[in-house]
Scaffold this active site. Structure first.
Site, mmCIF file in Angstrom:
data_model
loop_
_atom_site.group_PDB
_atom_site.id
_atom_site.type_symbol
_atom_site.label_atom_id
_atom_site.label_comp_id
_atom_site.label_asym_id
_atom_site.label_seq_id
_atom_site.Cartn_x
_atom_site.Cartn_y
_atom_site.Cartn_z
ATOM 1 N N ASP A 131 31.587 53.099 49.331
ATOM 2 C CA ASP A 131 31.130 52.647 50.634
ATOM 3 C C ASP A 131 29.689 53.125 50.785
ATOM 4 O O ASP A 131 29.389 54.274 50.473
ATOM 5 C CB ASP A 131 32.002 53.305 51.722
ATOM 6 C CG ASP A 131 32.374 52.341 52.814
ATOM 7 O OD1 ASP A 131 31.455 51.780 53.411
ATOM 8 O OD2 ASP A 131 33.584 52.178 53.081
ATOM 9 N N ASP A 184 28.517 49.018 54.837
ATOM 10 C CA ASP A 184 28.979 49.253 56.203
ATOM 11 C C ASP A 184 28.017 48.627 57.230
ATOM 12 O O ASP A 184 26.798 48.701 57.046
ATOM 13 C CB ASP A 184 29.023 50.778 56.418
ATOM 14 C CG ASP A 184 29.667 51.174 57.714
ATOM 15 O OD1 ASP A 184 30.877 50.976 57.844
ATOM 16 O OD2 ASP A 184 28.963 51.681 58.608
ATOM 17 N N GLU A 197 29.975 44.213 55.206
ATOM 18 C CA GLU A 197 30.713 44.152 56.470
ATOM 19 C C GLU A 197 29.763 43.513 57.484
ATOM 20 O O GLU A 197 28.805 44.141 57.928
ATOM 21 C CB GLU A 197 31.106 45.560 56.932
ATOM 22 C CG GLU A 197 31.986 45.513 58.167
ATOM 23 C CD GLU A 197 32.072 46.853 58.899
ATOM 24 O OE1 GLU A 197 33.085 47.083 59.554
ATOM 25 O OE2 GLU A 197 31.128 47.652 58.836
ATOM 26 N N HIS A 218 40.812 50.154 57.408
ATOM 27 C CA HIS A 218 40.868 51.434 58.117
ATOM 28 C C HIS A 218 40.419 51.337 59.568
ATOM 29 O O HIS A 218 40.346 52.349 60.256
ATOM 30 C CB HIS A 218 39.992 52.443 57.370
ATOM 31 C CG HIS A 218 38.546 52.020 57.366
ATOM 32 N ND1 HIS A 218 38.101 50.896 56.698
ATOM 33 C CD2 HIS A 218 37.463 52.541 57.966
ATOM 34 C CE1 HIS A 218 36.807 50.748 56.891
ATOM 35 N NE2 HIS A 218 36.392 51.744 57.668
ATOM 36 N N ASP A 219 40.055 50.153 60.025
ATOM 37 C CA ASP A 219 39.567 49.987 61.398
ATOM 38 C C ASP A 219 40.525 49.209 62.292
ATOM 39 O O ASP A 219 40.229 49.035 63.475
ATOM 40 C CB ASP A 219 38.230 49.222 61.391
ATOM 41 C CG ASP A 219 37.087 50.042 60.833
ATOM 42 O OD1 ASP A 219 37.146 51.283 60.927
ATOM 43 O OD2 ASP A 219 36.145 49.437 60.305
HETATM 44 C C1 NOJ Z 1 32.370 50.276 60.214
HETATM 45 C C2 NOJ Z 1 33.383 51.127 59.503
HETATM 46 O O1 NOJ Z 1 34.329 50.316 58.911
HETATM 47 C C3 NOJ Z 1 33.941 52.071 60.531
HETATM 48 O O2 NOJ Z 1 35.058 52.781 60.068
HETATM 49 C C4 NOJ Z 1 32.845 53.010 60.941
HETATM 50 O O3 NOJ Z 1 33.317 53.854 61.953
HETATM 51 C C5 NOJ Z 1 31.639 52.232 61.473
HETATM 52 N N1 NOJ Z 1 31.291 51.117 60.645
HETATM 53 C C6 NOJ Z 1 30.424 53.103 61.583
HETATM 54 O O4 NOJ Z 1 29.937 53.450 60.329
#
Ligand code: NOJ
Length: 574
Positions: A102, A206, A272, A334-335
């Protein structure tokens, strides 16, 4: 038809996402670590996965569990050392797999030495590495613009040291780097080089869409939108035009691509990016070779389960990401709330989603534990550890309730990040066998998040024994995906719905292998009942099914069990 052997690995691969804190704790301190991951690599290899993506394990104060980086070139001590990270790369490669790290280009932790210097005074050489502005008059006590962060509320943070504001697109302790400063670009590209030189095969980027903001600091315009969606980040009646997916960010992706193109064997990037299909596709360039290699299509996270929802996903994906673009397929991460729980913890539906992912054109992403049907765990906001929970705690209850409804209960993310369930063994006191907390940790120290109470049923050991488990379904589909180039590298033709019974989705995958055309047919039954229909050809051969209870097929009929997915071929194929 392309020669399947000339297609780059990253277009054919399968990816497994590991959240390092929750995978396996080798030291017994309740936190997963790199040696723990290394000890489980054979499991992933046997599962049939080809590439591993790790959420960040760089040095970090862990206020956003690794997405707040203090040093991009070192490892958080609770996870291990740089030597462990190098060993991890080697052990993954030794097993013939690839590793994707990442990379959080957009921001650092406020504890990064760059930010500490930057905030210390206006003349510091690092001042311009972050985005600092005077507040609005009177007295500069109002934020410089109306810009919202991605989590709601102003993204500007007041800093009394120099009486200015810094911009943070995510949480307040994650100040944005200033990509308009060439030194920042050079440093971050060098950081990526540092890891590429160590052999890393790619990066997941990210919040890539947030790198550049409007250079004139104009306000975001009004829009009729209360809550953000995956396909439109505008919210709270404000579009994100000046802050998200700026044209200069698109331009910068060319530099990212040039960097990875320097390396052999090929490296790859997955971004992302929030936005419509049209917007996110732009990040891959006009012809798929000038921008980054791929982007997440988060529309998958919003798609309704069912024939219409999945049919439309397929249609949109093929429309916007035709060859040479490559779609990505992720249903959990994970989000967000674990997909199986959005599906009412229905295993047949979860198997269908997996079979879909592994047979459509594109790169599938599996989130750790998805392969055993790990469920979303209920953790109250007061027990939660996620930085978002701490942030949202301040909000009035009724707002939280509305948000929770909109986001399937996941405005904070602890519930999808609980420890991996390896075995049916319980807590330290129960087992005393040195294998505790569903096999997550070798010692009776409470893990950083609770283990799902369903672990006696939902765990790797149990499911290995059951031929009809979701784990074995994953293994079957991953095995045929590797075995048949038609599935991992072939072209896809979706059947006209008129040629199939209601709510049966079907597509054909075709590839030329050593001059011979390989054809596989995939049928997904979204009905609650058994469906039978005439086969397109005599004696279809069953290659795989989501259930071992599948009726043998033969003659001129195809029979599908409720929610079953099958892959068939016309004749015996290698
Ligand atoms: C996206 C990530 O997937 C998330 O887990 C993170 O908290 C935020 N970006 C900030 O980096």
């Amino acid at each position: 038809m392309p020669n399947v052997f000339s297609i780059p690995w990253w277009k054919k691969t399968t990816v497994y996402q590991i959240y390092p804190r929750s995978f396996y704790d080798s030291t017994g301190n309740g936190i997963g670590d790199l040696q723990g991951i290394i000890s489980k690599l054979d499991y992933i290899k046997e599962l049939g996965i080809e590439t591993l993506w790790f959420s960040p394990y760089y040095d970090s104060p862990q206020r956003d569990f690794g997405y707040d980086i203090r040093n991009f070139r070192d490892i958080a001590p609770e996870y291990g050392s740089l030597a462990d990270a190098e060993q991890l790369i080697k052990e993954i490669h030794d097993r013939g797999m690839k590793i994707v790290m990442d990379m959080v280009l957009n921001h650092t932790s406020e504890e990064h030495s760059w930010f500490k210097e930057s905030r210390s005074n206006k003349d510091n050489p690092k001042r311009d590495w972050y985005i600092w502005r005077d507040g609005k008059k009177p007295n500069g006590k109002a934020p410089p613009t109306n810009w919202y962060s991605q989590i709601g509320g102003s993204g500007w943070q007041y800093d009394s040291t120099t009486d200015q504001w810094y911009w943070a697109a995510f949480l307040p302790f994650q100040p944005d780097l200033n990509y308009r400063n060439p030194a920042v670009q050079t440093e971050m590209l060098d950081t990526m080089r540092f890891w590429l030189d160590k052999g890393v095969d790619g990066f997941r980027l990210d919040i890539l869409g947030s790198l550049f903001e409007d250079s004139e600091f104009r306000d975001n315009p009004f829009c009729f939108k209360l809550l953000p969606s995956e396909s439109d980040p505008g919210m709270l009646f404000q579009s994100a035009e000046m802050t998200i997916n700026h044209p200069d960010t698109l331009e910068f992706t060319k530099k990212l691509r040039e960097l990875t193109d320097e390396y052999r064997p090929a490296r790859f990037l997955v971004g992302e990016v929030l936005g419509s299909y049209e917007t996110i596709r732009k990040f891959c360039g006009e012809s798929g070779i000038e921008g980054i290699h791929s982007v997440f299509q988060f529309q998958t996270l919003e798609a309704k389960f069912g024939y219409d929802g999945f049919g439309s996903l397929l249609h949109q994906s093929e429309k916007w990401f035709p060859d040479p673009f490559i779609p990505t397929w992720a249903f959990s991460n994970h989000d967000c709330t674990r997909r199986i729980s959005i599906l009412g913890n229905n295993l047949d539906k979860a198997k269908l989603v997996a079979a879909f992912q592994f047979t459509v054109r594109g790169v599938p992403y599996t989130y750790y534990g998805e392969e055993i049907g790990m469920q979303q765990v209920k953790i109250s906001i007061n027990e939660a550890k996620d930085g978002l929970a701490l942030f949202y705690k301040k909000f009035p209850n009724f707002i939280l309730k509305i948000m929770q409804k909109m986001f399937h209960g996941a405005i904070y993310r602890d519930g999808c990040r609980t420890p991996m369930q390896w075995s049916g063994l319980g807590s330290g006191s129960e087992s005393g066998s040195g294998n505790n907390y569903a096999g997550f940790s070798p010692s009776p120290v409470d893990p950083w998040l609770p283990v799902d109470s369903e672990y006696p049923r939902i765990n790797v050991d149990e499911q290995k024994k059951d031929p009809d488990s979701i784990l074995n379904c994953y293994r079957r589909f991953l095995a045929i995906r590797r075995q048949y180039p038609a599935l991992h590298a072939g072209k896809m033709d979706v059947f006209d719905p008129k040629t199939l019974p209601s709510k049966i989705l079907g597509y054909k995958r075709t590839a030329l292998v050593n001059g011979v055309e390989q054809k596989l047919y995939v049928f997904l039954n979204f009905n609650k009942g058994v469906v039978q229909f005439p086969s397109l050809f005599e004696n279809p051969k069953l290659i795989a099914s989501t259930t071992i209870l599948s009726q043998p097929i033969g003659g001129s009929q195809i029979t599908l069990q409720p929610l079953e997915v099958i892959v068939v071929s016309r004749e015996k194929q290698k």
